[in-house]
Scaffold this active site. Structure first.
Site, short mmCIF file in Angstrom:
data_model
loop_
_atom_site.label_atom_id
_atom_site.label_comp_id
_atom_site.label_asym_id
_atom_site.label_seq_id
_atom_site.Cartn_x
_atom_site.Cartn_y
_atom_site.Cartn_z
N LYS A 57 -37.09 -7.20 -6.71
CA LYS A 57 -36.67 -7.10 -8.11
C LYS A 57 -35.61 -6.03 -8.37
O LYS A 57 -35.46 -5.54 -9.50
CB LYS A 57 -37.87 -6.86 -9.07
N HIS A 112 -36.77 -7.91 2.34
CA HIS A 112 -37.44 -6.93 1.48
C HIS A 112 -38.28 -5.97 2.33
O HIS A 112 -39.07 -5.19 1.79
CB HIS A 112 -38.40 -7.61 0.50
N SER A 142 -39.66 -5.85 -14.29
CA SER A 142 -39.23 -7.13 -13.75
C SER A 142 -40.33 -7.72 -12.85
O SER A 142 -40.66 -8.90 -12.92
CB SER A 142 -37.92 -6.93 -12.96
S1 PPS Z 1 -36.37 -10.92 -5.95
O1 PPS Z 1 -37.38 -11.89 -6.43
O2 PPS Z 1 -37.04 -9.70 -5.45
O3 PPS Z 1 -35.46 -11.47 -4.97
O4 PPS Z 1 -35.60 -10.52 -7.29
P1 PPS Z 1 -34.19 -9.78 -7.36
O5 PPS Z 1 -33.11 -10.78 -7.18
O6 PPS Z 1 -34.19 -8.59 -6.49
O7 PPS Z 1 -34.17 -9.22 -8.86
C1 PPS Z 1 -34.26 -10.08 -9.98
C2 PPS Z 1 -33.71 -9.30 -11.16
O8 PPS Z 1 -32.28 -9.27 -11.07
C3 PPS Z 1 -31.74 -9.82 -12.27
N1 PPS Z 1 -30.46 -10.48 -12.02
C4 PPS Z 1 -29.31 -10.08 -12.59
N2 PPS Z 1 -29.02 -9.06 -13.42
C5 PPS Z 1 -27.74 -8.94 -13.85
N3 PPS Z 1 -26.75 -9.78 -13.49
C6 PPS Z 1 -26.98 -10.81 -12.65
N4 PPS Z 1 -25.99 -11.64 -12.32
C7 PPS Z 1 -28.32 -11.00 -12.16
N5 PPS Z 1 -28.91 -11.89 -11.33
C8 PPS Z 1 -30.21 -11.56 -11.26
C9 PPS Z 1 -32.83 -10.79 -12.73
O9 PPS Z 1 -32.64 -11.17 -14.07
C10 PPS Z 1 -34.07 -9.94 -12.48
O10 PPS Z 1 -34.18 -8.85 -13.40
P2 PPS Z 1 -34.97 -8.91 -14.80
O11 PPS Z 1 -35.02 -7.49 -15.28
O12 PPS Z 1 -36.33 -9.46 -14.52
O13 PPS Z 1 -34.16 -9.78 -15.69
#
Ligand code: PPS
Length: 296
Positions: A57, A112, A142
């Site tokens: 996340k 991860h 998140s």
């Molecule tokens: S995972 O499941 O661990 O692989 O998730 P991960 O990709 O690490 O994190 C997901 C969060 O990243 C946000 N996200 C983004 N934020 C801003 N811009 C872009 N383009 C973007 N893409 C993914 C996603 O919305 C999750 O955060 P939260 O706070 O839940 O919205």
């Protein structure tokens, strides 16, 4: 997709119980002690590999979208036609690392894993690590929402309960504090590159330029703009190869992978007392680490 004798489509959240491997909790879906031992001791990293490493996340998939776009000069065709887990396989997930074994370098890989469980072959390789950090309070929020609709994670319980589990590291992939501390030990290696979610938000073009150089691609300003545009939250939200709407692993009725995509959402979720408690634990666990950013 198979899981320990069960098919994912017949599974309910109550079927999920994490297992512990070397003190870290893992979901039994897609991984196992055998796979984790194989990844740690036998999985070969090549010098040309680029591995995005994060605590869950922290912005993993955002970074993967950016890297995929950079590799194709800003052209979105690949990221819009190939699921992210095929583009950049997670090495600790069985189906994914089976694919990774067949790919030729330069491979885009994802993990991860905490450093102590990462492939030992990395130590003597020039594989590049792109480590993405995010404010742990936003990671907590998140993660809480994600655990409610990601069917392979244990139910998070009440917010208070999840906060306690998170701070103690009793969540999938273990403690955020230990993950960050472990990986920060590598900060002086020439093949370790640190990025933060917050800085990607503040200055995406500058970070895309930096990442292009790391990948050995010299993108012109038009191509950099194309990467920035196609990796935006809204473009990714509409890209069903990146938004996880096509997989049975998510209960789309209870949440969305592309949830908010903002920094500081923790302020909408943590009470004053919970925030102070978080700060105390953070101070205690991270006070000697000077190299990581201070979050507001
Ligand atoms: S995972 O499941 O661990 O692989 O998730 P991960 O990709 O690490 O994190 C997901 C969060 O990243 C946000 N996200 C983004 N934020 C801003 N811009 C872009 N383009 C973007 N893409 C993914 C996603 O919305 C999750 O955060 P939260 O706070 O839940 O919205």
């Amino acid at each position: 997709m198979r899981l320990a004798g069960k098919h994912i489509l017949s599974m309910s959240e109550s079927d999920i119980t994490y297992f512990t491997h070397k003190g870290i909790l893992f979901t039994p879906v897609g991984t196992s002690v055998e796979i984790l031992n194989y990844v740690e001791n036998e999985f070969q990293l090549f010098d040309d590999d680029i591995v995005t490493v994060t605590y869950p996340k922290s912005g993993t998939n955002w970074m993967l979208e950016i890297l995929g776009l950079i590799q194709h000069g800003g052209d979105p065709s690949w990221v819009r036609s190939t699921p992210v887990w095929d583009r950049c396989p997670w090495i600790e997930v069985h189906e994914c690392h089976q694919k990774a074994l067949k790919y030729l370098p330069p491979r885009l890989l994802t993990s991860h894993l905490p450093f102590q469980l990462f492939p030992k072959s990395f130590i003597h390789s020039k594989a590049k690590i792109i480590y993405v950090l995010r404010n742990p309070k936003d990671v907590l929020v998140s993660s809480y929402h994600f655990s409610k609709f990601f069917k392979v994670f244990e139910d998070p319980g009440a917010t208070e309960e999840f906060l306690e589990k998170f701070l103690r590291g009793n969540v999938a992939y273990g403690s955020w504090f230990d993950h960050v501390r472990g990986w920060m030990e590598l900060k002086d290696r020439p093949n370790f590159f640190l990025f933060t979610y917050e800085d990607l938000q503040k200055n995406l073009p500058g970070n895309v330029e930096k990442l292009s150089q790391i990948l050995g691609k010299n993108l012109n300003s038009q191509q950099i703009n194309a990467v920035v545009e196609n990796a935006s939250f809204h473009k990714m939200k509409d890209n069903n190869m990146s938004n996880f709407t096509q997989t049975p692993l998510f209960d789309q009725s209870t949440g969305k992978f592309m949830r908010k995509g903002i920094s500081g959402d923790w302020k909408n979720h943590l009470t004053v007392a919970q925030n102070e408690y978080f700060d105390r634990v953070y101070q205690e666990k991270m006070q000697d680490i000077k190299t990581i950013p201070l979050w507001e």
